[in-house]
Design an enzyme around this catalytic site. Structure first.
Site, PDB file in Angstrom:
ATOM      1  N   HIS A   1      18.324   5.813  -3.634  1.00 14.03           N
ATOM      2  CA  HIS A   1      17.586   6.431  -2.545  1.00 14.03           C
ATOM      3  C   HIS A   1      16.356   7.142  -3.099  1.00 14.03           C
ATOM      4  O   HIS A   1      16.250   7.419  -4.289  1.00 14.03           O
ATOM      5  CB  HIS A   1      18.476   7.417  -1.788  1.00 14.03           C
ATOM      6  CG  HIS A   1      19.617   6.759  -1.074  1.00 14.03           C
ATOM      7  ND1 HIS A   1      19.435   5.938   0.017  1.00 14.03           N
ATOM      8  CD2 HIS A   1      20.958   6.794  -1.298  1.00 14.03           C
ATOM      9  CE1 HIS A   1      20.605   5.497   0.445  1.00 14.03           C
ATOM     10  NE2 HIS A   1      21.555   5.993  -0.340  1.00 14.03           N
TER      11      HIS A   1
ATOM     12  N   LYS B   1      13.894  14.865   3.036  1.00 12.91           N
ATOM     13  CA  LYS B   1      13.807  14.558   1.609  1.00 12.91           C
ATOM     14  C   LYS B   1      13.254  15.776   0.890  1.00 12.91           C
ATOM     15  O   LYS B   1      12.841  16.748   1.512  1.00 12.91           O
ATOM     16  CB  LYS B   1      12.900  13.343   1.358  1.00 12.91           C
ATOM     17  CG  LYS B   1      13.288  12.099   2.149  1.00 12.91           C
ATOM     18  CD  LYS B   1      14.633  11.541   1.717  1.00 12.91           C
ATOM     19  CE  LYS B   1      14.995  10.311   2.537  1.00 12.91           C
ATOM     20  NZ  LYS B   1      16.359   9.824   2.217  1.00 12.91           N
TER      21      LYS B   1
ATOM     22  N   TYR C   1      10.531   6.929  -6.460  1.00  9.53           N
ATOM     23  CA  TYR C   1      11.845   6.459  -6.902  1.00  9.53           C
ATOM     24  C   TYR C   1      11.858   6.435  -8.424  1.00  9.53           C
ATOM     25  O   TYR C   1      10.842   6.157  -9.056  1.00  9.53           O
ATOM     26  CB  TYR C   1      12.135   5.049  -6.383  1.00  9.53           C
ATOM     27  CG  TYR C   1      12.179   4.908  -4.887  1.00  9.53           C
ATOM     28  CD1 TYR C   1      13.388   4.943  -4.195  1.00  9.53           C
ATOM     29  CD2 TYR C   1      11.011   4.710  -4.155  1.00  9.53           C
ATOM     30  CE1 TYR C   1      13.427   4.794  -2.823  1.00  9.53           C
ATOM     31  CE2 TYR C   1      11.040   4.566  -2.783  1.00  9.53           C
ATOM     32  CZ  TYR C   1      12.246   4.604  -2.120  1.00  9.53           C
ATOM     33  OH  TYR C   1      12.295   4.458  -0.766  1.00  9.53           O
TER      34      TYR C   1
END
Length: 221
Positions: free
Chosen positions: A143, A175, A135
């Site tokens: 997200h 992802k 992150y």
């Protein structure tokens, strides 16, 4: 909208206060004094890699023995963390560590230290069948950006035959998937004595490969 402008913590506290008031309004007067407030306890759990980064890289954490309340030395922590993957009822801080460059703690710490030093916020990726999630600021603010799969790469092919596969890639992770290849030094070229301290980190290297889903209907141009 109800709760607009409030943080999630404020909304949670408000709901708990309303429930507590409702319970107090619907019990007998003689029972009100027996109700004890419920403590909101939050426990912080660190992985071995997170803990060692705070100890060695930042000098910000001290680990105490639960019985003697004496702090562990860096050498004791180093040995204990390397032996953590070995089935044992009680960790032995004074036990010698297994002198292998592909020790799971070392391999995953190299990846953790690499991305943490670059400013990424790192969380466990077990929910998405990967090793780490990256992150920019943290899961509370946005997200996940990248999903990391740690893969050891051996300089000496003969070393690979003696070690099990540590990681696997889940093809359904939605992802940006990054394969983080950790190059492990050949045992024939580097003395095992190097593994007695964090100085061994200099013998590892990190290489990344980004995987993207190929959708023929959307990528013809």
């Amino acid at each position: 909208m109800k709760g607009k402008g409030l943080t999630s913590e404020e909304i949670t506290a408000k709901c708990r206060a309303e429930r507590k008031k409702f319970k107090l309004d619907h019990v007998a007067p003689d029972e009100k004094e027996e109700i004890e407030p419920i403590q909101d306890l939050k426990h912080l759990q660190l992985s071995l890699q997170e803990a060692f980064f705070l100890i060695w890289a930042l000098d910000y954490l001290t680990i105490l023995h639960p019985e003697t309340n004496v702090s562990f030395t860096l050498a004791e922590i180093w040995n204990t963390f390397q032996n953590a993957h070995i089935p044992s009822s009680v960790p032995q801080p004074n036990a010698p560590s297994l002198s292998r460059f592909d020790n799971p703690f070392l391999v995953f710490y190299i990846a953790y230290h690499h991305y943490r030093s670059l400013g990424w916020v790192i969380k466990s990726g077990i929910k998405f069948c990967v090793d780490y999630l990256l992150y920019k600021r943290g899961p509370v603010f946005q997200h996940v950006e990248f999903a990391i799969v740690v893969i050891p790469v051996y300089e000496d092919p003969e070393d690979r035959a003696n070690s099990p596969t540590i990681n696997r890639v889940n093809s359904q992770v939605q992802k940006t998937l990054v394969l983080s290849y950790i190059t492990i030094a050949a045992e024939s070229q580097v003395s095992p004595k190097v593994l007695s301290s964090p100085a061994c980190f200099a013998h590892y290297s990190v290489r990344e490969v980004v995987l993207r889903r190929f959708i023929p209907a959307h990528m013809r141009d």
